[in-house]
Structures are given as C-alpha cells and as structure tokens.
Motif scaffolding. Sequence first.
Motif, short mmCIF file in Angstrom:
data_model
loop_
_atom_site.label_atom_id
_atom_site.label_comp_id
_atom_site.label_asym_id
_atom_site.label_seq_id
_atom_site.Cartn_x
_atom_site.Cartn_y
_atom_site.Cartn_z
N SER A 202 0.86 -1.19 0.00
CA SER A 202 0.00 0.00 0.00
C SER A 202 0.89 1.24 0.00
CB SER A 202 -0.91 -0.01 1.24
OG SER A 202 -1.68 1.16 1.30
N ILE A 203 0.82 2.02 -1.07
CA ILE A 203 1.63 3.23 -1.19
C ILE A 203 0.76 4.43 -0.87
CG2 ILE A 203 2.99 4.67 -2.76
CD1 ILE A 203 3.72 2.16 -4.29
N PRO A 204 1.13 5.23 0.13
CA PRO A 204 0.30 6.36 0.54
C PRO A 204 0.03 7.35 -0.59
CG PRO A 204 2.03 5.96 2.14
CD PRO A 204 2.33 5.09 0.97
N SER A 205 -1.08 8.01 -0.50
CA SER A 205 -1.54 8.90 -1.57
C SER A 205 -0.76 10.19 -1.66
CB SER A 205 -3.02 9.22 -1.39
OG SER A 205 -3.24 9.85 -0.14
N ILE A 206 0.19 10.43 -0.76
CA ILE A 206 0.99 11.67 -0.81
C ILE A 206 2.42 11.42 -1.29
CG2 ILE A 206 -0.35 12.79 1.00
CD1 ILE A 206 2.04 12.21 2.88
N ILE A 207 2.77 10.19 -1.62
CA ILE A 207 4.12 9.88 -2.09
C ILE A 207 4.40 10.57 -3.41
CG2 ILE A 207 5.63 8.04 -2.97
CD1 ILE A 207 5.47 8.05 0.04
N LYS A 208 5.54 11.29 -3.47
CA LYS A 208 5.91 12.02 -4.69
C LYS A 208 7.03 11.32 -5.46
CE LYS A 208 4.52 16.59 -3.01
NZ LYS A 208 4.97 17.98 -2.72
N THR A 209 7.92 10.64 -4.75
CA THR A 209 9.03 9.97 -5.44
C THR A 209 9.24 8.56 -4.89
OG1 THR A 209 10.70 10.85 -3.90
CG2 THR A 209 10.24 12.14 -5.88
N ILE A 210 9.55 7.66 -5.80
CA ILE A 210 10.00 6.32 -5.44
C ILE A 210 11.44 6.22 -5.92
CG2 ILE A 210 9.67 3.84 -5.79
CD1 ILE A 210 6.70 4.38 -6.20
N ASP A 211 12.36 6.04 -4.97
CA ASP A 211 13.78 6.16 -5.28
C ASP A 211 14.37 4.86 -5.84
OD1 ASP A 211 13.61 8.75 -4.42
OD2 ASP A 211 14.65 8.44 -2.52
N GLU A 212 15.64 4.95 -6.17
CA GLU A 212 16.39 3.88 -6.82
C GLU A 212 16.23 2.53 -6.09
OE1 GLU A 212 21.14 2.76 -7.44
OE2 GLU A 212 20.53 4.66 -6.55
N LYS A 213 15.83 1.52 -6.86
CA LYS A 213 15.73 0.13 -6.40
C LYS A 213 14.87 -0.04 -5.15
CE LYS A 213 19.81 -1.83 -8.61
NZ LYS A 213 21.01 -2.69 -8.48
N ALA A 214 13.92 0.84 -4.97
CA ALA A 214 13.08 0.78 -3.76
C ALA A 214 12.36 -0.55 -3.62
CB ALA A 214 12.06 1.92 -3.76
N PHE A 215 11.88 -1.11 -4.76
CA PHE A 215 11.17 -2.38 -4.73
C PHE A 215 11.82 -3.41 -5.67
CE2 PHE A 215 8.08 0.95 -3.68
CZ PHE A 215 7.58 0.47 -2.48
N CYS A 216 13.05 -3.21 -5.98
CA CYS A 216 13.77 -4.12 -6.87
C CYS A 216 13.75 -5.55 -6.33
CB CYS A 216 15.20 -3.64 -7.01
SG CYS A 216 16.29 -4.72 -7.96
N ASN A 217 13.48 -6.50 -7.21
CA ASN A 217 13.52 -7.93 -6.88
C ASN A 217 12.45 -8.35 -5.88
OD1 ASN A 217 14.76 -10.38 -7.58
ND2 ASN A 217 15.95 -10.41 -5.70
N CYS A 218 11.32 -7.64 -5.87
CA CYS A 218 10.15 -8.09 -5.10
C CYS A 218 9.41 -9.09 -5.99
CB CYS A 218 9.26 -6.92 -4.71
SG CYS A 218 10.00 -5.82 -3.48
N LYS A 219 9.87 -10.30 -5.99
CA LYS A 219 9.50 -11.29 -7.01
C LYS A 219 8.06 -11.78 -6.90
CE LYS A 219 14.15 -13.02 -7.95
NZ LYS A 219 14.21 -12.51 -9.31
N MET A 220 7.41 -11.60 -5.74
CA MET A 220 6.04 -12.08 -5.57
C MET A 220 4.99 -10.97 -5.70
SD MET A 220 6.35 -15.30 -5.24
CE MET A 220 4.72 -15.77 -4.65
N LEU A 221 5.44 -9.74 -5.84
CA LEU A 221 4.52 -8.61 -5.97
C LEU A 221 3.77 -8.72 -7.29
CD1 LEU A 221 3.60 -5.93 -4.70
CD2 LEU A 221 5.45 -4.82 -5.94
N LYS A 222 2.42 -8.70 -7.23
CA LYS A 222 1.62 -8.98 -8.42
C LYS A 222 0.94 -7.75 -9.00
CE LYS A 222 0.84 -13.79 -7.23
NZ LYS A 222 -0.14 -14.88 -7.00
N GLU A 223 0.62 -6.79 -8.17
CA GLU A 223 -0.12 -5.62 -8.67
C GLU A 223 0.24 -4.41 -7.84
OE1 GLU A 223 -4.80 -4.23 -8.84
OE2 GLU A 223 -4.31 -6.31 -9.39
N ILE A 224 0.42 -3.27 -8.49
CA ILE A 224 0.70 -2.04 -7.76
C ILE A 224 -0.21 -0.92 -8.24
CG2 ILE A 224 3.08 -2.49 -7.09
CD1 ILE A 224 4.00 -0.93 -9.54
N VAL A 225 -0.64 -0.11 -7.29
CA VAL A 225 -1.41 1.09 -7.58
C VAL A 225 -0.56 2.28 -7.18
CG1 VAL A 225 -3.51 2.39 -7.11
CG2 VAL A 225 -3.58 -0.12 -7.15
#
Length: 276
Positions: A202-225
């Motif tokens: 769950s990514i908060p609705s006020i997030i402005k930036t997602i930085d380098e490799k923040a979620f890299c290699n999250c191999k089971m993550l299926k959907e992102i909003v």
Amino acid sequence: VATIGEKAFKNCSHLMTISFLGSFFLKSIGDNAFEECRYLNLISFPSSLESIGKYAFSKCAILGMISFDSVTSIGDYAFNECKSLTLISLPSVKSIGDYAFNKCESLTLISIPSVESIGNYAFNECTSLNVMSIPHAKSIGNYAFNKCKALTLALNSSNLTEFGEFVFNECTSLQQMQILSTSITSIKRFSFHDCSSITQLSIPSIIKTIDEKAFCNCKMLKEIVLPASLTIIDEYAFLECSSLTKILFVSPSSLTTIKTSDFNACSSLAQISFPA
C-alpha cells in the motif's frame, strides 16, 4: 545507587547474574557498564530504571531475555551482538539508538509499543525476528531492519515523518507491509529491495518519489497502484519484479518521469493503465 557508571563492570568475564533486592532508585546504566560480560545470563533491575547507555550490554553473548518496564531510552550499541537474546519487552521506551540490537540473531519477539525513534541499523541482521509492530513511531533510521530475513509482517505508524534508506532491505520473508504515514513523501532507495515474498503493498496517496531500487527484486509482488501524487519513479525501482502483472496509475496523475530500467525484467507484466 542512582547510577551505574561507565565501564563499571566491563569485561567481568565470570559475572552471571545481576539482581537488585530491596528498595533501590537506580535511574541510569552508563556507557559500556556491562560490556563483554560473556557469561551474564540473568538481569533484574528495579522499575525506577529509565535509561541504558551506549554499549551497556554489548556482546553479552548468553543473555537470553530483557524486560525493562520504565526504561525510555536505549543507547547506541546497547545490546549489540547479544547473540542469545530471544525476547525484548520495553513497554515505555521512546528512543532506540543506532545499532542497539545489531546482530541479535536469536531475537524472535520485540514489544516496543511506545517507541517513537528507531536508529540506524537498530535491528540490523536480527535474522530470527518474525513480527514487528511500531504503532507510534515517528522516525525509522537507515538499515533499521536490514536483513531481518524471518520478518513476515511489519505494521508501522501513521505518525511517521522519517523513513530511511534500506529499512527493510533483504527482508526476504516479508509478505505484507503497510505504510500508513500521512507525512512521508518519498520511498527511499532500497527500502524494500529484495523483499522477495511481499505480495501486498500500500503506497500512501501523498508519495511524490519512489527512489532507486526501492522495490527491486520483489519477485512475488503482483499488482501495484501508484498514487496521483507520484511525480518521479527513479532508476530500477521495480527491476525484476517478475510476478508483477498490472500497474495502475491513479488519475489525475502527476507523473513526469519514469527512469532507466524501472520495470526491466518484469516478465509477467500484462497491463499498464495510464490515466487519460
């Protein structure tokens, strides 16, 4: 006795137990006070104790459990490399210093319901820790839970104002993570890198930036909003999220930049939904 001074019992290699009987008003334990007391396995301090200094119990190799009802402050490296420590109960603690429980590899359970500040590397490589709840935390330092490979669930605070780099890096068993803060605007680099079991995010609705490799290699993550507030996705942010099938950008999107290899090797990706 109100204070145990610096290095008071450091390297007392045959000390096994510490117990205060009767009425004592001990308030503080000084830096390095019991450092490297390698056979210390039982400690009992009066409820008046409020602070534990730097390196106070560092490398007390067979210390198995700690419970301090009134302690509000834990110093840097206080329980560093206490490799037999399994249980921590600190109901009143507000501040945990840098490296405080670094490499406490047997630690499975922590109770820190009142904590507000967690320092850099505070629980680094606590490889047996499996659940973490910090409902009142305001600040989590860099590498705070780095390589906590048994951690499955992390519930944090809506009060968070600081969330460092590499916080949950290589927490390979982490399945669910809720970022509840209404103040954090950036997910910093490597925050969830190699969290290879995470399925929900769950990514908060006020997030402005997602930085380098923040979620890299999250191999089971299926959907992102991705929220409408998001403006920049930095390099390799979702690299090798190989189970990712769907990306939804919430309207009206503020996104201006998708950088190099952000979704490279997302081999299952079938749908990307940009707002009109």
